[in-house]
Design a protein around this motif. Structure first.
Motif, PDB file in Angstrom:
ATOM      1  N   PRO A   1     -31.214 -15.887 -36.046  1.00 51.94           N
ATOM      2  CA  PRO A   1     -32.325 -15.736 -35.111  1.00 51.94           C
ATOM      3  C   PRO A   1     -33.029 -14.401 -35.299  1.00 51.94           C
ATOM      4  O   PRO A   1     -32.410 -13.388 -35.619  1.00 51.94           O
ATOM      5  CB  PRO A   1     -31.644 -15.818 -33.735  1.00 51.94           C
ATOM      6  CG  PRO A   1     -30.222 -15.459 -33.984  1.00 51.94           C
ATOM      7  CD  PRO A   1     -29.912 -15.937 -35.361  1.00 51.94           C
ATOM      8  N   LEU A   2     -34.331 -14.396 -35.130  1.00 52.26           N
ATOM      9  CA  LEU A   2     -35.122 -13.181 -35.251  1.00 52.26           C
ATOM     10  C   LEU A   2     -35.065 -12.371 -33.969  1.00 52.26           C
ATOM     11  O   LEU A   2     -35.068 -12.912 -32.869  1.00 52.26           O
ATOM     12  CB  LEU A   2     -36.581 -13.527 -35.550  1.00 52.26           C
ATOM     13  CG  LEU A   2     -36.893 -14.072 -36.947  1.00 52.26           C
ATOM     14  CD1 LEU A   2     -38.341 -14.523 -36.985  1.00 52.26           C
ATOM     15  CD2 LEU A   2     -36.643 -13.025 -37.987  1.00 52.26           C
TER      16      LEU A   2
ATOM     17  N   LEU B   1     -35.421   2.072 -24.309  1.00 51.91           N
ATOM     18  CA  LEU B   1     -35.033   0.854 -25.020  1.00 51.91           C
ATOM     19  C   LEU B   1     -34.695  -0.225 -24.007  1.00 51.91           C
ATOM     20  O   LEU B   1     -33.898   0.004 -23.093  1.00 51.91           O
ATOM     21  CB  LEU B   1     -33.812   1.100 -25.909  1.00 51.91           C
ATOM     22  CG  LEU B   1     -34.037   1.789 -27.257  1.00 51.91           C
ATOM     23  CD1 LEU B   1     -32.698   2.094 -27.905  1.00 51.91           C
ATOM     24  CD2 LEU B   1     -34.883   0.929 -28.171  1.00 51.91           C
ATOM     25  N   VAL B   2     -35.280  -1.407 -24.156  1.00 56.41           N
ATOM     26  CA  VAL B   2     -34.988  -2.532 -23.272  1.00 56.41           C
ATOM     27  C   VAL B   2     -34.667  -3.755 -24.130  1.00 56.41           C
ATOM     28  O   VAL B   2     -34.994  -3.815 -25.305  1.00 56.41           O
ATOM     29  CB  VAL B   2     -36.165  -2.830 -22.315  1.00 56.41           C
ATOM     30  CG1 VAL B   2     -36.401  -1.661 -21.391  1.00 56.41           C
ATOM     31  CG2 VAL B   2     -37.438  -3.150 -23.101  1.00 56.41           C
ATOM     32  N   GLY B   3     -33.995  -4.748 -23.519  1.00 55.82           N
ATOM     33  CA  GLY B   3     -33.656  -5.971 -24.239  1.00 55.82           C
ATOM     34  C   GLY B   3     -32.170  -6.110 -24.514  1.00 55.82           C
ATOM     35  O   GLY B   3     -31.779  -6.572 -25.584  1.00 55.82           O
TER      36      GLY B   3
ATOM     37  N   ALA C   1     -36.724  -8.264 -28.360  1.00 52.96           N
ATOM     38  CA  ALA C   1     -36.816  -9.630 -27.849  1.00 52.96           C
ATOM     39  C   ALA C   1     -36.100 -10.588 -28.802  1.00 52.96           C
ATOM     40  O   ALA C   1     -36.056 -10.358 -30.015  1.00 52.96           O
ATOM     41  CB  ALA C   1     -38.279 -10.019 -27.705  1.00 52.96           C
ATOM     42  N   PRO C   2     -35.494 -11.658 -28.277  1.00 51.65           N
ATOM     43  CA  PRO C   2     -35.506 -12.130 -26.892  1.00 51.65           C
ATOM     44  C   PRO C   2     -34.595 -11.310 -25.982  1.00 51.65           C
ATOM     45  O   PRO C   2     -33.577 -10.782 -26.428  1.00 51.65           O
ATOM     46  CB  PRO C   2     -35.005 -13.576 -27.010  1.00 51.65           C
ATOM     47  CG  PRO C   2     -34.156 -13.567 -28.239  1.00 51.65           C
ATOM     48  CD  PRO C   2     -34.794 -12.606 -29.180  1.00 51.65           C
TER      49      PRO C   2
ATOM     50  N   LEU D   1     -30.573 -11.978 -25.452  1.00 52.37           N
ATOM     51  CA  LEU D   1     -29.644 -11.899 -26.574  1.00 52.37           C
ATOM     52  C   LEU D   1     -29.150 -10.456 -26.718  1.00 52.37           C
ATOM     53  O   LEU D   1     -29.939  -9.554 -27.001  1.00 52.37           O
ATOM     54  CB  LEU D   1     -30.336 -12.331 -27.867  1.00 52.37           C
ATOM     55  CG  LEU D   1     -29.475 -12.334 -29.128  1.00 52.37           C
ATOM     56  CD1 LEU D   1     -28.425 -13.433 -29.059  1.00 52.37           C
ATOM     57  CD2 LEU D   1     -30.355 -12.509 -30.363  1.00 52.37           C
ATOM     58  N   PRO D   2     -27.863 -10.195 -26.511  1.00 52.54           N
ATOM     59  CA  PRO D   2     -27.359  -8.823 -26.655  1.00 52.54           C
ATOM     60  C   PRO D   2     -27.583  -8.304 -28.074  1.00 52.54           C
ATOM     61  O   PRO D   2     -27.410  -9.027 -29.049  1.00 52.54           O
ATOM     62  CB  PRO D   2     -25.859  -8.950 -26.340  1.00 52.54           C
ATOM     63  CG  PRO D   2     -25.746 -10.197 -25.533  1.00 52.54           C
ATOM     64  CD  PRO D   2     -26.802 -11.121 -26.051  1.00 52.54           C
ATOM     65  N   LYS D   3     -27.961  -7.049 -28.193  1.00 50.77           N
ATOM     66  CA  LYS D   3     -28.251  -6.427 -29.492  1.00 50.77           C
ATOM     67  C   LYS D   3     -27.178  -5.385 -29.790  1.00 50.77           C
ATOM     68  O   LYS D   3     -26.898  -4.514 -28.975  1.00 50.77           O
ATOM     69  CB  LYS D   3     -29.629  -5.746 -29.481  1.00 50.77           C
ATOM     70  CG  LYS D   3     -30.735  -6.511 -28.763  1.00 50.77           C
ATOM     71  CD  LYS D   3     -30.989  -7.857 -29.327  1.00 50.77           C
ATOM     72  CE  LYS D   3     -32.187  -8.541 -28.691  1.00 50.77           C
ATOM     73  NZ  LYS D   3     -32.142  -8.676 -27.237  1.00 50.77           N
TER      74      LYS D   3
END
Length: 496
Positions: A17-18, A34-36, A70-71, A74-76
């Motif tokens: 997934p991107l 930083l958000v997301g 984003a999204p 989804l934890p980064k």
């Protein structure tokens, strides 16, 4: 301003997934948000990106910087987003002019000096980039791994400045050529083991049909040595198998190494391993030992010493060839087409039934030791073989045995027969295919019926005997299964 960077989680040829990196500059006090759902290592990227931009000779905008990953659900994790963040800031602030930014994907962790450090999952990223029709810019240390994907456009770079020079069309990054040549792979040789003719025969059958195998015997009889030589008996990996195995290894904690290309994986976890370590898991699911052994061998030594709950989690992937890890927010499916080979002692002290050494275990202790292995788990093992102790005087007088190369030639011929007949190894045949390809002659069927009744075998064990008999017939270069093949297959179901 928005860019895209790959965040690789999917395996087995599926697109990763991107994660889109969106950079917004606004008036106000200088800040960096930083958000997301960034994890701790992603939050720390603010300092890495700031230092890398300044070291490269650019200026960090003295404005309010907001970066959205984003999204949002989804934890980064990891530092693979550093390069995309830095490029996004430079483009959004007007310091870097790029005409066709949408043609690129970025992945790389930045050092404080601006150098690009290697990341995990480059192979899956490269595959997803190819499917998206874009070019992948990533650290030079990941170039060989990413270039394993045929026709993928991989642009390796040493540092942030080199990436900026390429995007500004000042100095182009050179695409890394596709390189997936098979190296000279060396495995331990079967001729190192003296004696144990029956165990070697079982190992050959296991290799020819990709069957699971349990070796039982006292300490020092060669069980571990036999297991270590199984990868050398298996047919060479094709490009598709090698790519799948490399993708899984790329996402593991140890990463992918070029010397492992087309080398059959061999994993031997300690008996203290947890269920998560064995099948995979975690809050952000990672592949476990069974997936890291994909298209290779998983060796479980001292099998009864494993926690019973840990062994029970192997039952489903042994049948299905994959494992699905479910969490409240997401689900990950990992390939697990591994070949299980296990070893165990006959009792806690290891000398039950030994011709010379004395066993110190009571009958209850022996029974409890063997009872650690459940019936449903043992039912999924195709071959069970005793590995007896060899007297020292016989060991010294025995000649050198057959080499792995000569055994492998027979295995390859049997393997080719299976693929010409049914397109898969005998161990993967399902019930309708067993009915079609594994029917014995009348004498063999009568013997199997009697054995099923007298040994109280399950329907699963019945089908496994037929699969093994089919493999024995293939090794004998006989098109039909006769009573001798069935009889030998039944001998490998004597149980623990």
């Amino acid at each position: 301003m928005s860019l895209a960077v790959l965040y690789s989680r999917a395996l087995n040829g599926l697109s990763a997934p991107l994660v889109t990196v969106e950079v917004h500059l606004a008036n106000g006090l200088p800040s960096f948000a930083l958000v997301g759902l960034p994890e701790a290592e992603v939050k720390e990227s603010r300092d890495r990106v700031r230092a890398a931009i300044q070291t490269a000779g650019f200026e960090l905008p003295q404005r309010k910087i907001t970066i959205n990953l984003a999204p949002a659900d989804l934890p980064k994790a990891s530092g693979r987003f550093d390069l995309a963040m830095a490029i996004g800031i430079l483009v959004a602030s007007g310091q870097l002019k790029v005409k066709q930014l949408e043609n690129y994907e970025f992945a790389g962790e930045l050092a404080l000096t601006g150098a690009l450090r290697p990341i995990r999952g480059a192979l899956a990223m490269s595959l997803a980039t190819k499917e998206a029709g874009r070019q992948l810019i990533l650290p030079i240390d990941n170039a060989i791994e990413a270039a394993l994907v045929q026709d993928a456009s991989v642009l390796p770079a040493r540092d942030l400045l080199a990436v900026c020079a390429h995007l500004a069309e000042l100095e182009k990054l050179l695409p890394h050529p596709h390189h997936a040549e098979m190296t000279n792979i060396q495995y331990p040789d079967l001729s190192d083991i003296k004696g144990q003719t029956q165990a070697k025969r079982a190992l050959e059958i296991a290799a020819a049909g990709q069957h699971s195998l349990l070796l039982m015997g006292p300490p020092g009889t060669g069980k571990s040595m036999l297991a270590q030589r199984l990868p050398g008996l298996l047919p060479p990996m094709n490009d598709h198998e090698a790519l799948e195995a490399a993708m899984v290894q790329s996402l593991g904690s140890g990463g992918w190494k070029s010397e492992t290309w087309k080398r059959r994986p061999y994993r031997g976890p300690h008996h203290t391993a947890s269920g998560v370590a064995l099948v995979g898991g975690g809050s952000d699911p990672r592949p476990g030992e069974i997936s890291l052994a994909h298209h290779g061998v998983l060796f479980l030594d001292e099998l009864p010493e494993f926690d019973r709950k840990v062994l029970e989690v192997l039952r489903e992937p042994l049948e299905a060839g994959h494992i699905t890890i479910s969490r409240a927010a997401r689900q990950a499916d990992f390939p697990a087409r591994f070949q299980l080979i296990a070893a165990m002692n006959p009792c806690p002290c290891g000398y039950h039934g030994h011709p010379t050494a004395r066993c110190r275990c009571s009958p209850d202790q022996v029974q409890r030791y063997k009872g650690k292995l459940s019936g449903p788990f043992l039912d999924r093992i195709d071959l069970m073989m005793e590995v007896p102790s060899v007297p020292p005087e016989q060991l010294a007088a025995m000649p050198q045995g057959e080499t792995s190369e000569s055994v492998r030639e027979r295995v390859i011929r049997a393997f080719e027969k299976q693929h010409q007949r049914q397109g898969k190894p005998n161990s993967r045949l399902i019930a309708p295919e067993i009915e079609k390809h594994c029917q014995p002659d009348d004498a063999g069927q009568q013997l199997l019926t009697n054995a099923t009744r007298s040994l109280n075998l399950s329907a699963r064990a019945y089908h496994r005997i037929l699969r093994v008999a089919r493999t024995i017939a293939d090794l004998s270069d006989e098109p039909a299964i006769n009573v001798l093949h069935v009889g030998e297959a039944i001998q490998y179901r004597r149980g623990v």
